[in-house]
Design an enzyme around this catalytic site. Sequence first.
Site, PDB file in Angstrom:
ATOM      1  NE  ARG A   1      39.361  31.021  39.310  1.00  0.00           N
ATOM      2  CZ  ARG A   1      39.415  32.329  39.040  1.00  0.00           C
ATOM      3  NH1 ARG A   1      40.090  33.128  39.827  1.00  0.00           N
ATOM      4  NH2 ARG A   1      38.782  32.842  37.994  1.00  0.00           N
TER       5      ARG A   1
ATOM      6  CG  ASP B   1      37.948  39.158  47.996  1.00  0.00           C
ATOM      7  OD1 ASP B   1      39.117  39.387  47.614  1.00  0.00           O
ATOM      8  OD2 ASP B   1      36.955  39.406  47.281  1.00  0.00           O
TER       9      ASP B   1
ATOM     10  CB  CYS C   1      39.419  34.900  45.558  1.00  0.00           C
ATOM     11  SG  CYS C   1      39.284  36.641  45.997  1.00  0.00           S
TER      12      CYS C   1
ATOM     13  CD  GLN D   1      38.512  32.580  43.392  1.00  0.00           C
ATOM     14  OE1 GLN D   1      39.155  33.236  42.602  1.00  0.00           O
ATOM     15  NE2 GLN D   1      39.062  31.638  44.148  1.00  0.00           N
TER      16      GLN D   1
ATOM     17  NE  ARG E   1      37.998  39.407  36.429  1.00  0.00           N
ATOM     18  CZ  ARG E   1      38.917  39.026  37.318  1.00  0.00           C
ATOM     19  NH1 ARG E   1      39.958  39.789  37.549  1.00  0.00           N
ATOM     20  NH2 ARG E   1      38.798  37.904  37.970  1.00  0.00           N
TER      21      ARG E   1
HETATM   22  N1   CP Z   1      40.908  35.503  41.997  1.00  0.00           N
HETATM   23  C1   CP Z   1      40.901  36.154  40.815  1.00  0.00           C
HETATM   24  O1   CP Z   1      39.890  36.195  40.101  1.00  0.00           O
HETATM   25  O2   CP Z   1      42.103  36.711  40.483  1.00  0.00           O
HETATM   26  P1   CP Z   1      42.383  37.684  39.246  1.00  0.00           P
HETATM   27  O3   CP Z   1      41.646  38.965  39.533  1.00  0.00           O
HETATM   28  O4   CP Z   1      43.865  37.857  39.216  1.00  0.00           O
HETATM   29  O5   CP Z   1      41.859  37.025  38.005  1.00  0.00           O
HETATM   30  N1  NVA Z   2      36.337  41.055  45.235  1.00  0.00           N
HETATM   31  C1  NVA Z   2      37.484  41.216  44.387  1.00  0.00           C
HETATM   32  C2  NVA Z   2      37.867  39.901  43.785  1.00  0.00           C
HETATM   33  C3  NVA Z   2      39.072  39.932  42.890  1.00  0.00           C
HETATM   34  C4  NVA Z   2      39.347  38.592  42.273  1.00  0.00           C
HETATM   35  C5  NVA Z   2      37.201  42.245  43.302  1.00  0.00           C
HETATM   36  O1  NVA Z   2      36.106  42.236  42.740  1.00  0.00           O
HETATM   37  O2  NVA Z   2      38.074  43.072  43.037  1.00  0.00           O
END
Ligand code: CP
Ligand code: NVA
Length: 307
Positions: free
Chosen positions: A293, A225, A265, A133, A103
């Site tokens: 997920r 979101d 999400c 996601q 991430r």
């Molecule tokens: N939806 C999602 O990716 O959640 P997290 O940021 O908690 O991993």
């Molecule tokens: N759009 C949000 C999604 C979190 C899962 C972000 O990037 O923070």
Amino acid sequence: MKKDFLAIADFSTEELQDMLENAIAMKKEWREHGNAAILKGKSLAMVFQKPSLRTRVSFERGMEQLGGSALYLSPQEIGLGQRESIADVARVLSGYVDAVMARVFSHDHILELAKWSSVPVINGLSDYNHPSQAMADAMTILEEFGTLKDIRVAFLGDGNNVAISLMYICAKLGAHFIFSGPEGYQLPQADVEKASQIAKASSGSVSIIPDPKQAVAGVDVIYTDTWTSMGQEEEAKQREAVFPAYQVNEEIVDLAHEHVIVLHCLPAHRGQEITDPVADGPHSRLFPQAHNRMHAQKAILAYLMAD
Ligand code: CP
Ligand code: NVA
């Protein structure tokens, strides 16, 4: 050649359908008697530059359920691109583990990791997209309606990473994707054009309808979101001023098809992009979606890592 999971657009409709069918089968298998240990002895490194609940826990549990193991590496530990170059991190990890999930802030970082890694790399969210996601999103729609073909999916809010991956999976699977958001927060034009081309081949469509009430008229799925994604915290005030018209509330849900499902999400900012009565109401599928997920990711892991 090694396979990666970086963007929905990289996969054919058939590949995505196969993974989704496998995800649904794995969920059933897990509920009945547990999953087969198809990743026995294999390990996944999970590199995080940002916080996570769902992505971290569902990948970790997913690996365990398939007989493998997962290793969480926090931002403090790795210092991706700061303590050490991404190319070096990728080459070191490739000697220890069988796949890397990351991430990251910049999408270029996930591309760089994939370039230098000799094991599969999975995108666990970047500033550009969130493909794992989207797999759970599509799985949740499939469970509800049996197909994505001709399903109308309206996304209200920011043209962000989650919206981009959702648009692509809808386009690949023949759904009608509708985006509705304020000026200045639209989906990238290049992605709208690319997804529109993909949608043509699957008899789906992509459209932009600025008025949120028109956008949700008669739809099967409403998705939203956060208005402020991770890394944009300094813009929060400014964003809170322009997004309220796109809030998913009971008035908006009433304009959709009576069988509409509401997806998010998560994490949700209740009272901002979604209200409590909707998030906790009869149309909400927020928690099944979050739970999916784990199964969607097992299908991705199996696709990339199983012998
Ligand atoms: N939806 C999602 O990716 O959640 P997290 O940021 O908690 O991993
Ligand atoms: N759009 C949000 C999604 C979190 C899962 C972000 O990037 O923070």
